[in-house]
Design a protein around this motif. Structure first.
Motif, PDB file in Angstrom:
ATOM      1  N   ALA A 160      -4.809  -6.675  -4.149  1.00 43.85           N
ATOM      2  CA  ALA A 160      -5.827  -6.633  -3.747  1.00 43.85           C
ATOM      3  C   ALA A 160      -6.480  -7.090  -3.498  1.00 43.85           C
ATOM      4  CB  ALA A 160      -6.997  -4.743  -3.580  1.00 43.85           C
ATOM      5  N   TYR A 161      -7.795  -7.500  -3.245  1.00 45.46           N
ATOM      6  CA  TYR A 161      -9.062  -8.693  -3.037  1.00 45.46           C
ATOM      7  C   TYR A 161      -9.595  -8.189  -2.292  1.00 45.46           C
ATOM      8  CZ  TYR A 161      -4.960 -11.851  -3.323  1.00 45.46           C
ATOM      9  OH  TYR A 161      -3.420 -12.235  -3.742  1.00 45.46           O
ATOM     10  N   ASP A 162     -10.980  -8.483  -3.312  1.00 46.33           N
ATOM     11  CA  ASP A 162     -12.682  -8.167  -3.101  1.00 46.33           C
ATOM     12  C   ASP A 162     -13.214  -9.392  -2.426  1.00 46.33           C
ATOM     13  OD1 ASP A 162     -13.063  -8.885  -5.467  1.00 46.33           O
ATOM     14  OD2 ASP A 162     -14.367  -9.718  -4.568  1.00 46.33           O
ATOM     15  N   VAL A 163     -14.298  -9.296  -1.072  1.00 51.87           N
ATOM     16  CA  VAL A 163     -14.802 -10.461  -0.565  1.00 51.87           C
ATOM     17  C   VAL A 163     -15.939  -9.629  -0.287  1.00 51.87           C
ATOM     18  CG1 VAL A 163     -14.442  -8.799   1.839  1.00 51.87           C
ATOM     19  CG2 VAL A 163     -14.642 -11.123   1.693  1.00 51.87           C
ATOM     20  N   GLN A 164     -17.069 -10.967  -0.330  1.00 44.02           N
ATOM     21  CA  GLN A 164     -18.340 -10.387  -0.270  1.00 44.02           C
ATOM     22  C   GLN A 164     -18.894 -10.425   1.522  1.00 44.02           C
ATOM     23  OE1 GLN A 164     -20.095  -9.430  -3.201  1.00 44.02           O
ATOM     24  NE2 GLN A 164     -22.113  -9.704  -1.747  1.00 44.02           N
ATOM     25  N   TYR A 165     -19.696  -9.346   1.559  1.00 42.18           N
ATOM     26  CA  TYR A 165     -20.221  -8.657   2.894  1.00 42.18           C
ATOM     27  C   TYR A 165     -21.473  -9.290   3.207  1.00 42.18           C
ATOM     28  CZ  TYR A 165     -15.398  -6.569   4.879  1.00 42.18           C
ATOM     29  OH  TYR A 165     -14.130  -6.667   5.109  1.00 42.18           O
ATOM     30  N   THR A 166     -22.255 -10.193   3.685  1.00 43.42           N
ATOM     31  CA  THR A 166     -23.618 -10.539   3.894  1.00 43.42           C
ATOM     32  C   THR A 166     -24.032  -9.956   5.487  1.00 43.42           C
ATOM     33  OG1 THR A 166     -22.812 -12.462   5.037  1.00 43.42           O
ATOM     34  CG2 THR A 166     -22.783 -12.548   2.826  1.00 43.42           C
ATOM     35  N   THR A 167     -23.606  -9.106   6.275  1.00 49.06           N
ATOM     36  CA  THR A 167     -23.994  -8.998   7.551  1.00 49.06           C
ATOM     37  C   THR A 167     -24.785  -7.429   7.734  1.00 49.06           C
ATOM     38  OG1 THR A 167     -21.653  -7.563   7.661  1.00 49.06           O
ATOM     39  CG2 THR A 167     -21.433  -9.681   8.618  1.00 49.06           C
ATOM     40  N   LYS A 168     -25.384  -7.048   8.041  1.00 50.07           N
ATOM     41  CA  LYS A 168     -25.720  -5.647   8.206  1.00 50.07           C
ATOM     42  C   LYS A 168     -25.722  -5.610   9.872  1.00 50.07           C
ATOM     43  CE  LYS A 168     -29.541  -6.607   4.419  1.00 50.07           C
ATOM     44  NZ  LYS A 168     -31.046  -6.267   4.268  1.00 50.07           N
ATOM     45  N   ILE A 169     -25.883  -4.000  10.280  1.00 49.92           N
ATOM     46  CA  ILE A 169     -25.142  -3.098  10.841  1.00 49.92           C
ATOM     47  C   ILE A 169     -26.763  -3.993  12.313  1.00 49.92           C
ATOM     48  CG2 ILE A 169     -25.213  -1.259  12.843  1.00 49.92           C
ATOM     49  CD1 ILE A 169     -23.587   0.081  10.563  1.00 49.92           C
ATOM     50  N   SER A 170     -27.974  -3.294  11.290  1.00 49.20           N
ATOM     51  CA  SER A 170     -28.952  -3.710  11.888  1.00 49.20           C
ATOM     52  C   SER A 170     -29.329  -5.525  12.791  1.00 49.20           C
ATOM     53  CB  SER A 170     -30.188  -3.296  11.159  1.00 49.20           C
ATOM     54  OG  SER A 170     -30.540  -3.787   9.903  1.00 49.20           O
ATOM     55  N   GLU A 171     -28.298  -5.997  12.294  1.00 49.91           N
ATOM     56  CA  GLU A 171     -28.515  -7.047  12.339  1.00 49.91           C
ATOM     57  C   GLU A 171     -27.609  -7.650  13.812  1.00 49.91           C
ATOM     58  OE1 GLU A 171     -30.313  -9.106   8.475  1.00 49.91           O
ATOM     59  OE2 GLU A 171     -27.809  -9.397   9.362  1.00 49.91           O
ATOM     60  N   LEU A 172     -26.831  -6.795  14.211  1.00 52.47           N
ATOM     61  CA  LEU A 172     -25.438  -6.904  15.404  1.00 52.47           C
ATOM     62  C   LEU A 172     -26.273  -7.459  15.976  1.00 52.47           C
ATOM     63  CD1 LEU A 172     -22.589  -6.442  16.449  1.00 52.47           C
ATOM     64  CD2 LEU A 172     -23.545  -3.864  17.360  1.00 52.47           C
ATOM     65  N   ASN A 173     -27.170  -7.504  17.076  1.00 55.95           N
ATOM     66  CA  ASN A 173     -27.055  -8.326  18.302  1.00 55.95           C
ATOM     67  C   ASN A 173     -27.632  -9.778  18.263  1.00 55.95           C
ATOM     68  OD1 ASN A 173     -27.922  -5.754  19.761  1.00 55.95           O
ATOM     69  ND2 ASN A 173     -28.775  -5.437  20.010  1.00 55.95           N
ATOM     70  N   GLU A 174     -28.502 -10.080  16.353  1.00 54.08           N
ATOM     71  CA  GLU A 174     -28.616 -11.486  16.254  1.00 54.08           C
ATOM     72  C   GLU A 174     -26.958 -12.532  16.255  1.00 54.08           C
ATOM     73  OE1 GLU A 174     -30.743 -13.353  12.557  1.00 54.08           O
ATOM     74  OE2 GLU A 174     -31.539 -11.121  12.994  1.00 54.08           O
ATOM     75  N   LEU A 175     -26.315 -11.364  15.260  1.00 47.88           N
ATOM     76  CA  LEU A 175     -24.906 -11.871  14.699  1.00 47.88           C
ATOM     77  C   LEU A 175     -24.546 -12.231  15.929  1.00 47.88           C
ATOM     78  CD1 LEU A 175     -24.463  -9.149  11.651  1.00 47.88           C
ATOM     79  CD2 LEU A 175     -24.735 -12.269  11.484  1.00 47.88           C
ATOM     80  N   LEU A 176     -24.426 -11.172  17.264  1.00 44.01           N
ATOM     81  CA  LEU A 176     -23.636 -11.834  18.005  1.00 44.01           C
ATOM     82  C   LEU A 176     -24.134 -13.015  19.166  1.00 44.01           C
ATOM     83  CD1 LEU A 176     -22.256  -8.485  20.030  1.00 44.01           C
ATOM     84  CD2 LEU A 176     -21.308  -9.794  18.731  1.00 44.01           C
TER      85      LEU A 176
END
Length: 308
Positions: A160-176
């Motif tokens: 197992a490895y850990d990863v740092q997520y920098t996203t937020k669900i509220s930013e879905l449209n912006e990220l797409l």
């Protein structure tokens, strides 16, 4: 005057260094140089050995799984059925349903051994996935470094490895929207994500994981049930890129997305895994099959119909 000269001559003493003393000083310097040289050589040898060990770790790991597959027979259908049955009938409400587990189990059973299985999320099914992929390599990616370390300590067979997520669900449209703008550059569907700066690309996994040919990928993490949660956009995007960027043959990659009924999972899958690759959607699981894509491709889907 003569007496002064004589007195001066009598008081003057000639000091000579014995040859032994000169040799001793030279010998000490030689010993010092020899010691420094010895330590230098030892340091260089250690450095070279460490580099060689690091560079061969990935290939050695892969070879060990291949050797295990050659010597250990696969699990019988009876054992597989029992594992799936008891796992799905647990009282834990967070577990997958029998139907969802069986879909993944059937694909793992048909996989050419050894099977490379990448799982986003440490869940109640973690030990089940490891057991079902009996002779293969199963790697888990989780957002919680402490839980990943705990699982590895409690179950040493878990990788197992850990990863740092920098996203937020509220930013879905912006990220797409950002991915669509950069699909010709940083967010290409075929690339080595290790060197990518795409906002949805996970580039901090162990280097060796980007080189593996993944047979099955399951997206069941990270958390995605409140606006500030990381969501699974990055995991779905990364799964799509890894499946399309294979180097060998025309081998297909099975990508499963759990909680497929939720907006983020559904929209992200339509965007990066594509409806034309959807094989089955039942209960809470979406099943996609992706093939290798040309290195110059700049479009994830043939028929782009989804929108933020």
């Amino acid at each position: 005057m003569k007496n002064n000269i004589n007195n001066t001559n009598n008081n003057t003493k000639l000091i000579l260094l014995h040859p032994y003393i000169q040799k001793q000083g030279s010998s000490n310097r030689l010993w010092l140089l020899a010691c420094i040289s010895l330590f230098t050589v030892a340091f260089l040898l250690t450095l070279i050995y460490t580099r060689e060990s690091t560079s061969t770790h990935a290939s050695t790991t892969g070879t060990s799984y291949a050797a295990a597959a050659a010597t250990n027979p696969p699990l019988s259908k009876t054992v597989i059925k029992a594992l799936v049955h008891y796992a799905s009938n647990s009282n834990n409400t967070d577990r997958m349903s029998y139907t969802d587990i069986k879909q993944i189990s059937d694909v793992l059973r048909q996989c050419n051994s050894p099977c490379n299985f990448l799982v986003f999320g440490l869940t109640p099914e973690t030990l089940l996935w490891k057991a079902l992929n009996h002779n293969g390599r199963t790697v888990f990616i989780d957002e919680n470094r402490y839980y990943a370390a705990y699982m590895e300590e409690k179950f040493p067979e878990i990788e197992a490895y850990d990863v740092q997520y920098t996203t937020k669900i509220s930013e879905l449209n912006e990220l797409l929207g950002t991915v669509r703008e950069q699909v010709h550059n940083e967010c290409r569907p075929v690339q080595n994500l290790l060197f990518s700066d795409c906002k949805l690309g996970l580039n901090d996994l162990p280097n060796q994981l980007y080189e593996l040919e993944w047979d099955v990928i399951l997206v069941d993490g990270p958390r995605g049930y409140w606006p500030e949660g990381p969501g699974r956009m990055a995991a779905v995007f990364t799964a799509g890129v890894l499946a399309r960027s294979k180097k060998g043959g025309n081998h297909k990659t099975h990508v499963f997305v759990h909680d497929f009924n939720r907006e983020v999972e559904k929209v992200s899958s339509d965007e990066f895994l594509c409806k034309e690759n959807l094989v089955k959607s039942k209960d809470l699981l979406g099943h996609f099959v992706l093939g290798k894509m040309d290195a110059n491709s700049v479009q994830f889907c043939r028929n782009h119909t989804s929108s933020p």
